[in-house]
Design a protein around this motif. Structure first.
Motif, mmCIF file in Angstrom:
data_model
loop_
_atom_site.group_PDB
_atom_site.id
_atom_site.type_symbol
_atom_site.label_atom_id
_atom_site.label_comp_id
_atom_site.label_asym_id
_atom_site.label_seq_id
_atom_site.Cartn_x
_atom_site.Cartn_y
_atom_site.Cartn_z
ATOM 1 N N ALA A 117 0.676 -1.263 -0.148
ATOM 2 C CA ALA A 117 -0.020 0.095 0.050
ATOM 3 C C ALA A 117 1.006 1.264 0.129
ATOM 4 O O ALA A 117 0.576 2.175 -0.755
ATOM 5 C CB ALA A 117 -0.803 0.035 1.356
ATOM 6 N N ASN A 118 2.063 1.235 0.749
ATOM 7 C CA ASN A 118 3.093 2.325 0.873
ATOM 8 C C ASN A 118 3.622 2.404 -0.580
ATOM 9 O O ASN A 118 3.477 3.815 -1.137
ATOM 10 C CB ASN A 118 3.910 2.173 1.747
ATOM 11 C CG ASN A 118 3.281 2.637 3.210
ATOM 12 O OD1 ASN A 118 3.491 3.865 3.460
ATOM 13 N ND2 ASN A 118 3.179 1.793 4.072
ATOM 14 N N ARG A 119 3.854 1.613 -1.290
ATOM 15 C CA ARG A 119 4.717 1.873 -2.564
ATOM 16 C C ARG A 119 3.515 2.256 -3.573
ATOM 17 O O ARG A 119 3.715 3.107 -4.605
ATOM 18 C CB ARG A 119 5.141 0.497 -2.843
ATOM 19 C CG ARG A 119 6.413 -0.210 -2.133
ATOM 20 C CD ARG A 119 7.029 -1.084 -3.013
ATOM 21 N NE ARG A 119 6.383 -2.383 -2.689
ATOM 22 C CZ ARG A 119 6.285 -3.360 -1.851
ATOM 23 N NH1 ARG A 119 7.040 -2.964 -0.840
ATOM 24 N NH2 ARG A 119 5.576 -4.385 -1.889
ATOM 25 N N LEU A 120 2.421 1.651 -3.532
ATOM 26 C CA LEU A 120 1.301 2.137 -4.401
ATOM 27 C C LEU A 120 0.846 3.587 -4.160
ATOM 28 O O LEU A 120 0.658 4.457 -5.240
ATOM 29 C CB LEU A 120 -0.042 1.443 -4.412
ATOM 30 C CG LEU A 120 0.056 0.074 -4.907
ATOM 31 C CD1 LEU A 120 -1.055 -0.677 -4.577
ATOM 32 C CD2 LEU A 120 -0.012 0.100 -6.351
ATOM 33 N N PRO A 126 9.152 7.256 -6.617
ATOM 34 C CA PRO A 126 9.082 8.239 -5.688
ATOM 35 C C PRO A 126 10.242 9.104 -5.184
ATOM 36 O O PRO A 126 11.349 8.417 -4.951
ATOM 37 C CB PRO A 126 8.196 7.483 -4.430
ATOM 38 C CG PRO A 126 8.673 6.247 -4.736
ATOM 39 C CD PRO A 126 9.047 5.785 -6.233
ATOM 40 N N THR A 127 10.092 10.327 -4.896
ATOM 41 C CA THR A 127 11.231 11.020 -3.931
ATOM 42 C C THR A 127 10.972 10.529 -2.486
ATOM 43 O O THR A 127 9.987 9.956 -1.986
ATOM 44 C CB THR A 127 11.110 12.469 -4.063
ATOM 45 O OG1 THR A 127 9.552 12.743 -3.544
ATOM 46 C CG2 THR A 127 10.849 12.921 -5.520
ATOM 47 N N LEU A 128 11.830 10.892 -1.690
ATOM 48 C CA LEU A 128 11.772 10.765 -0.310
ATOM 49 C C LEU A 128 10.364 11.302 0.181
ATOM 50 O O LEU A 128 9.826 10.740 1.162
ATOM 51 C CB LEU A 128 13.083 11.268 0.678
ATOM 52 C CG LEU A 128 13.020 10.998 2.108
ATOM 53 C CD1 LEU A 128 12.778 9.403 2.389
ATOM 54 C CD2 LEU A 128 14.428 11.632 2.640
ATOM 55 N N ARG A 129 10.310 12.605 -0.147
ATOM 56 C CA ARG A 129 9.040 13.137 0.359
ATOM 57 C C ARG A 129 7.807 12.520 0.129
ATOM 58 O O ARG A 129 6.706 12.344 0.931
ATOM 59 C CB ARG A 129 9.046 14.521 -0.288
ATOM 60 C CG ARG A 129 7.693 15.402 -0.130
ATOM 61 C CD ARG A 129 7.525 16.737 -0.759
ATOM 62 N NE ARG A 129 8.571 17.463 0.181
ATOM 63 C CZ ARG A 129 8.273 18.786 -0.002
ATOM 64 N NH1 ARG A 129 7.746 19.640 -1.083
ATOM 65 N NH2 ARG A 129 8.887 19.449 0.939
ATOM 66 N N GLU A 130 7.743 12.015 -1.295
ATOM 67 C CA GLU A 130 6.701 11.107 -1.517
ATOM 68 C C GLU A 130 6.496 10.055 -0.686
ATOM 69 O O GLU A 130 5.403 9.324 -0.503
ATOM 70 C CB GLU A 130 6.603 10.814 -3.152
ATOM 71 C CG GLU A 130 6.427 12.145 -3.799
ATOM 72 C CD GLU A 130 6.712 12.108 -5.426
ATOM 73 O OE1 GLU A 130 5.960 12.577 -6.225
ATOM 74 O OE2 GLU A 130 7.621 11.170 -5.694
ATOM 75 N N LYS A 131 7.707 9.384 -0.684
ATOM 76 C CA LYS A 131 7.583 8.122 0.373
ATOM 77 C C LYS A 131 6.957 8.354 1.616
ATOM 78 O O LYS A 131 6.378 7.675 2.236
ATOM 79 C CB LYS A 131 8.898 7.329 0.401
ATOM 80 C CG LYS A 131 9.352 6.862 -1.069
ATOM 81 C CD LYS A 131 10.701 6.080 -0.711
ATOM 82 C CE LYS A 131 11.521 5.840 -2.138
ATOM 83 N NZ LYS A 131 12.928 5.390 -1.768
ATOM 84 N N VAL A 132 7.483 9.349 2.304
ATOM 85 C CA VAL A 132 7.273 9.639 3.642
ATOM 86 C C VAL A 132 5.756 10.146 3.711
ATOM 87 O O VAL A 132 5.031 9.811 4.567
ATOM 88 C CB VAL A 132 8.112 10.870 4.177
ATOM 89 C CG1 VAL A 132 7.514 11.394 5.584
ATOM 90 C CG2 VAL A 132 9.508 10.242 4.531
ATOM 91 N N ARG A 133 5.238 10.993 2.730
ATOM 92 C CA ARG A 133 3.955 11.339 2.834
ATOM 93 C C ARG A 133 3.073 10.200 2.619
ATOM 94 O O ARG A 133 2.013 10.269 3.339
ATOM 95 C CB ARG A 133 3.816 12.275 1.784
ATOM 96 C CG ARG A 133 2.311 12.840 1.458
ATOM 97 C CD ARG A 133 2.244 14.454 2.077
ATOM 98 N NE ARG A 133 3.244 15.266 2.533
ATOM 99 C CZ ARG A 133 3.554 16.348 1.740
ATOM 100 N NH1 ARG A 133 3.058 16.566 0.664
ATOM 101 N NH2 ARG A 133 4.597 17.065 2.310
ATOM 102 N N ALA A 134 3.296 9.242 1.842
ATOM 103 C CA ALA A 134 2.534 7.872 1.589
ATOM 104 C C ALA A 134 2.408 7.510 3.041
ATOM 105 O O ALA A 134 1.266 6.796 3.328
ATOM 106 C CB ALA A 134 2.958 7.074 0.587
#
Length: 170
Positions: A117-120, A126-134
């Protein structure tokens, strides 16, 4: 009339909620139903098997929700819907007891589903920001449902999704 297996699961769930997993014995579960300990063990060879069976529908629904999601928003909505559908399980502090299954297949499946779910939600490359936000958004889905489990589901859903959207507003 519920099957013996279903009756055992329901009695175990009630006792786990009231006394906690570690303070509930197979014998107590059997006594609740007028069964022998051997009869319970026939259906569930260990107490951990009982806990896994209680959690399995929840994890199955999470898996289905994530497997069918095609967008970030759909991941959030589908996971939230599963949390809302199983909020009694979550509210009754079963998540604390489920952590006892760290070596079990149910917790491994749960972890795998949430990582997927996090990857999707993070999206492709994804950037680090996008990974953290997800990860923040995924993590924020369950706590309000657990904390306010008795609130109306449709209102809870709307408020949780509103909060998640704030994470993505810049």
């Amino acid at each position: 009339m519920l099957s013996t297996r279903a009756q055992i699961l329901e009695a175990a769930r009630r006792l786990f909620v009231r006394q906690g997993y570690q303070h509930t014995s197979i014998r107590e579960i059997a006594e609740q139903l007028g069964l022998t300990k051997t009869a319970v063990l026939y259906h569930f060879p260990t107490k951990a098997d009982l806990l896994s069976a209680i959690a399995e529908p929840f994890v199955d629904d999470l898996t289905t929700a994530v497997d069918g999601a095609t967008s970030r928003q759909e991941v959030f909505e589908r996971l939230l819907d599963v949390y809302l559908r199983h909020r009694a399980l979550l509210r009754d502090n079963m998540m604390h007891d489920l952590a006892l299954l760290a070596q079990g297949p149910i917790l491994r499946r749960f972890t795998e589903v949430l990582l997927t779910a996090n990857r999707l939600a993070a999206g492709p490359d994804p950037t680090l920001r996008e990974k953290v936000r997800a990860a923040q958004a995924i993590a924020a889905l369950s706590d309000p449902v657990i904390a306010y489990a008795d609130e109306p589901g449709d209102q809870m859903r709307a408020e949780v999704l509103r909060g998640i959207s704030l994470l993505y507003s810049e």
